[in-house]
Each structure stands twice: as structure tokens, then as C-alpha cells.
Design a protein around this motif. Sequence first.
Motif, mmCIF file in Angstrom:
data_model
loop_
_atom_site.group_PDB
_atom_site.id
_atom_site.type_symbol
_atom_site.label_atom_id
_atom_site.label_comp_id
_atom_site.label_asym_id
_atom_site.label_seq_id
_atom_site.Cartn_x
_atom_site.Cartn_y
_atom_site.Cartn_z
ATOM 1 N N UNK A 1 -28.681 51.427 38.756
ATOM 2 C CA UNK A 1 -27.734 50.669 37.954
ATOM 3 C C UNK A 1 -26.475 51.487 37.753
ATOM 4 N N UNK A 2 -25.351 50.811 37.739
ATOM 5 C CA UNK A 2 -24.055 51.486 37.704
ATOM 6 C C UNK A 2 -23.365 51.243 36.380
ATOM 7 N N UNK A 3 -22.939 52.312 35.715
ATOM 8 C CA UNK A 3 -22.129 52.203 34.505
ATOM 9 C C UNK A 3 -20.670 52.305 34.931
ATOM 10 N N UNK A 4 -20.064 51.156 35.165
ATOM 11 C CA UNK A 4 -18.691 51.126 35.681
ATOM 12 C C UNK A 4 -17.711 51.759 34.698
ATOM 13 N N UNK A 5 -17.965 51.597 33.397
ATOM 14 C CA UNK A 5 -17.071 52.193 32.394
ATOM 15 C C UNK A 5 -17.029 53.713 32.528
ATOM 16 N N UNK A 6 -18.183 54.304 32.784
ATOM 17 C CA UNK A 6 -18.223 55.755 32.955
ATOM 18 C C UNK A 6 -17.424 56.171 34.183
ATOM 19 N N UNK A 7 -17.520 55.378 35.251
ATOM 20 C CA UNK A 7 -16.775 55.696 36.461
ATOM 21 C C UNK A 7 -15.271 55.524 36.252
ATOM 22 N N UNK A 8 -14.883 54.494 35.516
ATOM 23 C CA UNK A 8 -13.465 54.301 35.202
ATOM 24 C C UNK A 8 -12.940 55.482 34.391
ATOM 25 N N UNK A 9 -13.772 55.973 33.490
ATOM 26 C CA UNK A 9 -13.390 57.121 32.687
ATOM 27 C C UNK A 9 -13.211 58.356 33.579
ATOM 28 N N UNK A 10 -14.087 58.501 34.562
ATOM 29 C CA UNK A 10 -13.983 59.624 35.494
ATOM 30 C C UNK A 10 -12.690 59.551 36.279
ATOM 31 N N UNK A 11 -12.299 58.331 36.646
ATOM 32 C CA UNK A 11 -11.046 58.171 37.400
ATOM 33 C C UNK A 11 -9.841 58.475 36.524
ATOM 34 N N UNK A 12 -9.878 58.016 35.273
ATOM 35 C CA UNK A 12 -8.768 58.288 34.353
ATOM 36 C C UNK A 12 -8.585 59.782 34.120
ATOM 37 N N UNK A 13 -9.714 60.514 34.054
ATOM 38 C CA UNK A 13 -9.652 61.956 33.826
ATOM 39 C C UNK A 13 -9.368 62.733 35.102
ATOM 40 N N UNK A 14 -9.392 62.039 36.238
ATOM 41 C CA UNK A 14 -9.189 62.678 37.540
ATOM 42 C C UNK A 14 -10.162 63.850 37.713
ATOM 43 N N UNK A 15 -11.421 63.563 37.468
ATOM 44 C CA UNK A 15 -12.457 64.597 37.524
ATOM 45 C C UNK A 15 -12.506 65.220 38.918
ATOM 46 N N UNK A 16 -12.517 66.545 38.949
ATOM 47 C CA UNK A 16 -12.500 67.257 40.224
ATOM 48 C C UNK A 16 -13.705 68.176 40.423
ATOM 49 N N UNK A 17 -14.525 68.367 39.397
ATOM 50 C CA UNK A 17 -15.684 69.247 39.555
ATOM 51 C C UNK A 17 -16.932 68.533 39.040
ATOM 52 N N UNK A 18 -18.083 68.975 39.544
ATOM 53 C CA UNK A 18 -19.349 68.295 39.271
ATOM 54 C C UNK A 18 -19.781 68.454 37.821
ATOM 55 N N UNK A 19 -19.475 69.599 37.210
ATOM 56 C CA UNK A 19 -19.813 69.801 35.804
ATOM 57 C C UNK A 19 -19.153 68.743 34.940
ATOM 58 N N UNK A 20 -17.856 68.537 35.148
ATOM 59 C CA UNK A 20 -17.109 67.567 34.336
ATOM 60 C C UNK A 20 -17.640 66.160 34.546
ATOM 61 N N UNK A 21 -18.035 65.846 35.783
ATOM 62 C CA UNK A 21 -18.578 64.513 36.059
ATOM 63 C C UNK A 21 -19.879 64.296 35.295
#
Length: 378
Positions: A258-278
Motif C-alpha cells: 500500500x502506498x502513502x502518497x502524502x508521504x511521497x509528496x512530502x518527500x518530493x517537497x523536501x527534495x530528499x536526497x539520502x535514505x536516512x531522511x526518506x
Amino acid sequence: MMRSGIAELPLHTGHVPPWLASRMKRLAKIVLKILVDEYGTKGTLERFADPVWFQAFNNLIGMDWDSSGSTTVTTGIVKEALNELNLGIKVAGGKGKVSRKTPDELKVIAEKFDLPWEEYVKRSRLVAKVDSVALQTGYQLYHHTFFLDEEGNWAVVQQGMNPEEKLARRYHWFNAEELLNPHRGVAGVKRDFALNTVDRDSKEIQKTIIEIAQEGKKVAREVETIKAMKKGYMVFYKPRDVDVPKVIKRYESLGKIELNVKALEFARELAVEDYESLLLIKGLGPGTLRALALVAELIYDVKPSWRDPVTHPIDPFKFAYAVGGKDRVPFRIEKGTYDDLIEFLMRLEETKNREILKRVKRITERWKFPEEEKVPTF
């Protein structure tokens, strides 16, 4: 080097009687004083981060050798003992609701030691996320203890349960600096496979998952495409020579995709670049990571590791012969004998005479217990 998997840990109910708990704490205090005196606070934490040593310590104080309580009871006893001692080590967290108090307790401990508490709270959250999300074997975390010393060294002992298999699994950490093969040890029953995105060769899958996560709603469409493949529907994209239903079944054996799209949108907004932050993004749970890893494997041909980090080396059952076991394995605990041991060790501690312990070690280190006496407890 990681040492792991020294005992099966079946889920056990029940409790430790007060007469035994009080003796466990007294003996634990003596051992902790000796450890810090001999090896310092860092060396003491390294030992708790070693699953073989931890199990031996558990057996030494009289807790059952093969119980999920060997984690929860032993860490609870150690936490109480260290709270009453001034050895430069404290413990935050515990079982169930107590584990959720870890951030607040860590803040108090870190401030006492004049350390940056935010760093350790973040590390605590990340370690929990790794063993519940980045590494998936069908176990849900319910116990988390964070050891911190005055020098800034840290260790974690945490445990997950699998109610269907009625087993527990214990994870050990020490001063981990990166998320590739980060454990000092994992104790439990080895599985045929595990979704392992922190394995030693997982940089490519981590990078791909980060990139996919930032695609947001596009990932949701790709997940639906994969589900259509499983059902045998005609789709525009045809993967390589892959048994799609078999691959999907392997992921689904660990839980829902199951996919939490809100979490992914948040990751895109933060421009996450490392696995820890994700991993630390709120809402990114096991189901979402399974979906991302599945997309990475079927759409982008980047496969995660399925290696379970549990192995089975040294057996520390012989330490249960020190005072016996709570459930009478290998024999019933005799209060007088336990008290004699505590009194003897207290005298050695007062005089700082450790030579006799070293002699006992040389005598007993090659002793092997009768295999027929190692039986399950209840």
C-alpha cells in the motif's frame, strides 16, 4: 563483525517473581560495576550490543534462555540498575508504551551528560525505522531501549514479534555510522528471505527508491500497473522475462502493498536526497516501502537484497548454570545459592580482586554442558 542469532525467542507470557527480580538487579549491579571498571563505558555498551554476550548475561542472572522475555526483562533490570548507579551510562525506553517515552527520556539523559539530545533522538527514531521498515521479516517492533554513555557512545537493543509464528527477534546496534549492514547482531530464527534494503550491497536500491519516491502520484499508477500484471490483464508495459505473480507474492508475504502518497509528496517537497531522511518521513511505513521496492524491481530492474541477517554462531546456554533458570531450566533457582553468589561477588568488588574470576574463567571456558539438558521453557 556482526554476531547474531544465538537462540530461538518464542513469545512467552508470565512475569518474574519479585524475589527473583530483586536478586537479578543486585547481581546486575555488581556485574555492571565490574564491566565499567574493566572495560569503561564504551566497552560495556559494546558488550550489550553483542547478541551472544547479551544472551549470556541474561542466562547469568537467571532469566529463561529461550524466551522473548530475555530481552524485555533483562533490559528492564539493567535500566533500573543503571538508574540507581552512577557509572556514566543510562538507558531510555523499554517495552510497549514505555518505548514511546524514549525521546523524552533521551533528552533528560543527554542533557545530564551535556550531549546534543536532538542527535540521539533522531538516531533512536532511525534505528526503529530501519528494523520495522528498511528491513522487513514479518516482525513488528514492540520493544526499544537506547543505551547512552557520558562520552556519547550509544547502543540499541530492540525487539519485534511475529504473532503468527509466535516468535520474537532481537536487533543489536552500536555507534552505527551508516545504513549499510548497520547491525552488530540480529538474534532469532533465520528465514528463507527478508526484504533487506540496508544489506551491504544496497546502495543502488536505496538510490532508486529515493528517486521513485519523489515521483509522487506517478508511483501510484505504476503500482496499479503491477497489480494488473498479477491478475494477468494486458498492459502496455511488459517486464523482462520475470515471473510477475511470483515476485509480487514474495512481497505480499510480508504484508499489504500500500502506498502513502502524502508521504511521497512530502518527500518530493523536501527534495530528499539520502535514505536516512526518506525513512524518517512521517507516514512512510512498511507497506509503502514494499510498494517502492516492488516498483524498483519490476519496472526499473533494480532488485533489493532478500538476505536475512540472522546467523547461528556461539551458544551461551552454559551461563544458565550460574544460578539456574526462572522456569527451572537447566535447574531450579535456589535462593540461598543465588544470595551466596551475590555476597561473594560483592566481596570481590569491594577488594577489587578479580584474579579469582580470571582463574574461574580459564577453568570453565572449555566446559560443555550436557546437550540433553537444553530443553524449551514455558
